[in-house]
Design a protein around this motif. Structure first.
Motif, PDB file in Angstrom:
ATOM      1  N   TYR A 264      71.014  42.370  -9.797  1.00 56.63           N
ATOM      2  CA  TYR A 264      71.643  41.777 -10.969  1.00 56.63           C
ATOM      3  C   TYR A 264      70.616  41.502 -12.065  1.00 56.63           C
ATOM      4  O   TYR A 264      69.418  41.360 -11.804  1.00 56.63           O
ATOM      5  CB  TYR A 264      72.374  40.484 -10.603  1.00 56.63           C
ATOM      6  N   ALA A 265      71.131  41.417 -13.287  1.00 56.28           N
ATOM      7  CA  ALA A 265      70.289  41.178 -14.458  1.00 56.28           C
ATOM      8  C   ALA A 265      70.122  39.686 -14.675  1.00 56.28           C
ATOM      9  O   ALA A 265      71.097  38.955 -14.862  1.00 56.28           O
ATOM     10  CB  ALA A 265      70.912  41.814 -15.690  1.00 56.28           C
ATOM     11  N   SER A 266      68.874  39.243 -14.677  1.00 52.92           N
ATOM     12  CA  SER A 266      68.536  37.926 -15.203  1.00 52.92           C
ATOM     13  C   SER A 266      67.876  38.169 -16.553  1.00 52.92           C
ATOM     14  O   SER A 266      68.162  39.162 -17.216  1.00 52.92           O
ATOM     15  CB  SER A 266      67.634  37.165 -14.234  1.00 52.92           C
ATOM     16  N   SER A 267      66.981  37.300 -16.976  1.00 57.71           N
ATOM     17  CA  SER A 267      66.400  37.442 -18.314  1.00 57.71           C
ATOM     18  C   SER A 267      65.093  36.677 -18.415  1.00 57.71           C
ATOM     19  O   SER A 267      64.913  35.637 -17.764  1.00 57.71           O
ATOM     20  CB  SER A 267      67.383  36.905 -19.362  1.00 57.71           C
ATOM     21  N   SER A 268      64.208  37.175 -19.257  1.00 54.12           N
ATOM     22  CA  SER A 268      62.977  36.432 -19.552  1.00 54.12           C
ATOM     23  C   SER A 268      63.282  35.113 -20.244  1.00 54.12           C
ATOM     24  O   SER A 268      62.430  34.208 -20.273  1.00 54.12           O
ATOM     25  CB  SER A 268      62.047  37.274 -20.431  1.00 54.12           C
TER      26      SER A 268
ATOM     27  N   ALA B  68      71.336  29.792 -13.814  1.00 56.14           N
ATOM     28  CA  ALA B  68      72.416  29.459 -12.892  1.00 56.14           C
ATOM     29  C   ALA B  68      72.785  30.655 -12.019  1.00 56.14           C
ATOM     30  O   ALA B  68      73.073  30.505 -10.819  1.00 56.14           O
ATOM     31  CB  ALA B  68      73.637  28.971 -13.671  1.00 56.14           C
ATOM     32  N   ASP B  69      72.770  31.849 -12.593  1.00 55.41           N
ATOM     33  CA  ASP B  69      73.062  33.058 -11.811  1.00 55.41           C
ATOM     34  C   ASP B  69      72.054  33.231 -10.683  1.00 55.41           C
ATOM     35  O   ASP B  69      72.412  33.630  -9.560  1.00 55.41           O
ATOM     36  CB  ASP B  69      73.041  34.290 -12.713  1.00 55.41           C
ATOM     37  N   GLU B  70      70.788  32.946 -10.967  1.00 52.53           N
ATOM     38  CA  GLU B  70      69.767  33.054  -9.923  1.00 52.53           C
ATOM     39  C   GLU B  70      70.041  32.056  -8.805  1.00 52.53           C
ATOM     40  O   GLU B  70      69.898  32.379  -7.610  1.00 52.53           O
ATOM     41  CB  GLU B  70      68.382  32.824 -10.523  1.00 52.53           C
ATOM     42  N   LEU B  71      70.455  30.844  -9.165  1.00 54.07           N
ATOM     43  CA  LEU B  71      70.740  29.823  -8.156  1.00 54.07           C
ATOM     44  C   LEU B  71      71.976  30.181  -7.327  1.00 54.07           C
ATOM     45  O   LEU B  71      71.987  30.014  -6.100  1.00 54.07           O
ATOM     46  CB  LEU B  71      70.939  28.469  -8.836  1.00 54.07           C
TER      47      LEU B  71
ATOM     48  N   THR C  50      68.660  41.134  -5.417  1.00 53.45           N
ATOM     49  CA  THR C  50      67.456  41.188  -6.244  1.00 53.45           C
ATOM     50  C   THR C  50      67.826  40.857  -7.681  1.00 53.45           C
ATOM     51  O   THR C  50      68.711  41.497  -8.264  1.00 53.45           O
ATOM     52  CB  THR C  50      66.798  42.578  -6.192  1.00 53.45           C
ATOM     53  N   GLY C  51      67.152  39.867  -8.246  1.00 53.85           N
ATOM     54  CA  GLY C  51      67.347  39.500  -9.645  1.00 53.85           C
ATOM     55  C   GLY C  51      66.211  40.021 -10.499  1.00 53.85           C
ATOM     56  O   GLY C  51      65.041  39.940 -10.111  1.00 53.85           O
TER      57      GLY C  51
ATOM     58  N   ALA D 137      65.091  38.429  -3.800  1.00 52.93           N
ATOM     59  CA  ALA D 137      63.837  38.546  -4.539  1.00 52.93           C
ATOM     60  C   ALA D 137      64.104  38.450  -6.031  1.00 52.93           C
ATOM     61  O   ALA D 137      65.181  38.817  -6.517  1.00 52.93           O
ATOM     62  CB  ALA D 137      63.148  39.870  -4.211  1.00 52.93           C
ATOM     63  N   LEU D 138      63.114  37.942  -6.763  1.00 48.43           N
ATOM     64  CA  LEU D 138      63.166  37.876  -8.220  1.00 48.43           C
ATOM     65  C   LEU D 138      61.944  38.573  -8.789  1.00 48.43           C
ATOM     66  O   LEU D 138      60.825  38.343  -8.323  1.00 48.43           O
ATOM     67  CB  LEU D 138      63.170  36.422  -8.699  1.00 48.43           C
ATOM     68  N   TYR D 139      62.155  39.406  -9.810  1.00 47.49           N
ATOM     69  CA  TYR D 139      61.049  40.137 -10.423  1.00 47.49           C
ATOM     70  C   TYR D 139      61.138  40.094 -11.941  1.00 47.49           C
ATOM     71  O   TYR D 139      62.232  40.102 -12.529  1.00 47.49           O
ATOM     72  CB  TYR D 139      61.069  41.614  -9.999  1.00 47.49           C
TER      73      TYR D 139
END
Length: 331
Positions: free
Chosen positions: A124-128, A158-161, A175-176, A252-254
């Motif tokens: 999924y898409a998170s953001s800087s 919130a999406d990451e959580l 994976t975010g 995982a987060l990258y």
């Protein structure tokens, strides 16, 4: 088996779908084709995919904030690339409900879909933007991100959580990806590269927030897509080991960035060279919700997936300007 791609008519979604199809995957793409920016551009991206890949690409016009509609999707996909979202920092100041529906309700719906269909990997898409008020550069996935400066950033955090919870409770491999200022052909009209190019070619002033005294980690679309697919192909293991971002669940987060922070005025100079026009400057104050500098530490994704960006800003800017001229029929 197919891969489900949300936001497939969007900038990153369409480019990711194209790369997946080009390597032989089939793609089910969904998008609600909203009018946040001109839907004609979104339809043009879809036409490109349909024209090149035929029946290997299936498009369904659908809002993933509608859980009932999601339940009607075919069951023949085993991975999800969730790139759809309500984007934009400034738009969130005046349209908060759009972000609640798409980025919170919609993201929760996609997690439920992934759980129900028992997918092998949920990317999924998170953001800087989640780094908010952090002033330690470069931004690292290990950094705390507790102080968002915009509602958009808050929804991405919130999406990451939410995803961490699903990875923990349901062992959903996830994976975010925290994207850093993506640009390139088929880009978004609300982004600086498009806005500045349009203004230069029209002989209009460039709106420069903070008087242009800003730095951004501009990342070319082809590099972003390679990072997305590298992560998609290797889900995090459910082994209780600490993953990038700190989780012991399969999550995982990258950061995906160019790992170079470019002075905005240097980018303006490159655009002047590519367009053959001299910029007129319209200095403006810092905008609410915006950040002055971004800079990605990509050591985690480099270590785990061998990712290194290949396109410098000097190469990428002319490629974007050339595409922009072709798309708008400008000689």
């Amino acid at each position: 088996m197919a891969i489900l791609v949300t936001g497939v008519a969007g900038f990153i979604g369409a480019a990711t779908a194209h790369a997946l199809l080009a390597r032989g995957d089939t793609v089910i793409g969904i998008d609600n084709l909203n009018d946040y920016y001109d839907p004609a551009l979104k339809r043009a991206r879809l036409d490109e995919l349909k024209g090149q890949f035929g029946s290997d690409f299936r498009f369904v016009e659908m809002d993933f904030a509608d859980a009932t509609a999601l339940g009607t999707l075919p069951a023949d996909f085993e991975r999800i690339v969730h790139l759809g979202a309500q984007a934009g920092v400034r738009y969130s100041l005046d349209h908060p409900q759009a972000y609640v529906q798409s980025n919170l309700v919609g993201h929760a719906n996609m997690l439920e879909l992934a759980r129900a269909r028992q997918v092998r990997h949920f990317v999924y898409a998170s953001s800087s933007s989640v780094y908010g008020g952090n002033d330690s550069l470069p931004f690292r996935v290990e950094d705390r991100v507790d102080h968002p400066l915009s509602l958009y950033a808050a929804t991405k955090k919130a999406d990451e959580l939410l995803t961490e919870t699903y990875a923990h409770l349901f062992r959903l491999p996830s994976t975010g990806l925290r994207f850093f200022t993506v640009y390139g052909p088929w880009g978004r009209p609300d982004m600086a590269m498009w806005i500045f190019t349009k203004a230069l070619l029209a002989g209009e002033p460039l709106p420069l927030n903070n008087g242009g005294q800003m730095r951004r980690d501009f990342t070319y679309i082809d590099d972003i897509v390679r990072g997305v697919i590298a992560c998609l192909d290797t889900p995090p293991s459910d082994d209780n080991a600490v993953k990038a971002g700190g989780s012991r669940s399969p999550h995982a987060l990258y950061n995906i960035g160019n790992s170079r922070s470019e002075d905005l005025m240097c980018v303006v100079e490159l655009l002047e060279q590519a367009t053959g026009k001299k910029a007129l400057i319209d200095p403006r104050p810092m905008q609410p919700g915006d950040v002055k500098d971004t800079y990605a530490d990509i050591s985690a994704i480099e270590r785990d997936h061998g990712f290194r960006p290949a396109t410098t800003i000097d190469q990428g800017v002319p490629l974007f300007v050339d595409w922009y001229r072709r798309y708008h029929g400008i000689a």
